[in-house]
Design an enzyme around this catalytic site. Structure first.
Site, short mmCIF file in Angstrom:
data_model
loop_
_atom_site.label_atom_id
_atom_site.label_comp_id
_atom_site.label_asym_id
_atom_site.label_seq_id
_atom_site.Cartn_x
_atom_site.Cartn_y
_atom_site.Cartn_z
N SER A 78 0.80 -1.22 0.00
CA SER A 78 0.00 0.00 0.00
C SER A 78 0.83 1.27 0.00
O SER A 78 0.34 2.33 -0.34
CB SER A 78 -0.96 0.01 1.20
OG SER A 78 -0.25 0.11 2.42
N LYS A 133 0.37 4.28 7.01
CA LYS A 133 -0.33 5.13 6.04
C LYS A 133 0.11 6.58 6.22
O LYS A 133 0.75 6.94 7.21
CB LYS A 133 -1.85 5.04 6.22
CG LYS A 133 -2.45 3.68 5.92
CD LYS A 133 -2.41 3.34 4.44
CE LYS A 133 -3.11 2.03 4.14
NZ LYS A 133 -2.35 0.86 4.65
#
Length: 221
Positions: A135, A172
């Site tokens: 990701s 993230k």
């Protein structure tokens, strides 16, 4: 003269101290509510505000574990007072899989130690987290890399964070506007994670301060 604590406030304070002594960090509002039988985290929040007014704790707004004990903060630090000092003699702990609901630096999560000193990174790293998934690949954080993490409550918008959401730990990019937080991936194949802090627990474990490519010791700070 500080007003005495009510019996219920004393229970909350004792639970905070017990949690910090056993785990090394304070409980969340939800954990306080479960432990003491409150109907909602809002009840815990009211007790925390009362304890802060009486001067026995300090509350840091906007963080789920933002509770500090002024008595401890006033004590001079020694070599054993910081989380990373205990591990620095062996190097930085490398964290592998993280069990749901357990502290990220629990002994059972440490795969091994990396001989790099914490000061190799700026700010200093407290541990290395083995990256799972793709990701964050567009900024060079790849599957199998080691992400150097600095534990802190002070998060700026746009920083790379290690976040715990509903007992899952993820890496993230952090964005916040009011009660809304967006945890954004650096890969268009992954949708952003949207969090409403009024209804969901979000804990920031720290910020990314460097990468060791493939876990082979070649650091990219």
């Amino acid at each position: 003269m500080t007003r005495p604590l009510t019996p219920r406030q004393q229970n909350v304070f004792d639970f905070i101290v017990k949690t910090m002594n056993e785990l090394g960090y304070p409980p969340t509002r939800a954990e306080i509510s479960r432990a003491l039988g409150f109907r909602s985290p809002n009840a815990a929040e009211e007790h925390l505000r009362a304890l802060e007014r009486k001067g026995v704790i300090r509350v840091i707004r906007g963080t789920s574990r933002g509770i500090r004990l002024p008595a401890q903060e006033a004590e001079p630090q020694t070599a054993g007072d910081t989380p990373s000092d205990a591990a620095s003699s062996q190097g930085l702990p490398i964290i592998g899989e993280v069990a749901a609901g357990s502290p990220i630096l629990a002994t059972e999560h440490i795969d091994r130690y990396c001989p790099l000193p914490p000061e190799y990174f700026t700010p200093r790293a407290d541990y290395l987290l083995r990256v799972r998934g793709l990701s964050m690949q567009n900024i060079g954080i790849l599957e199998g890399d080691l992400l150097a993490v600095h534990r802190t409550d002070r998060i700026r918008d746009g920083q790379i964070v290690v976040a715990r959401l509903e007992d899952e730990v993820t890496v993230k990019r952090f964005h916040r506007q009011g009660h809304q937080v967006v945890l954004e991936a650096e890969n268009p194949d992954f949708a952003p994670i949207e969090v409403d802090l009024r209804h969901q627990e979000l804990e920031i474990e720290g910020i990314g301060v460097g990468v060791i490519r493939g876990g082979n010791g070649q650091a990219l700070a």
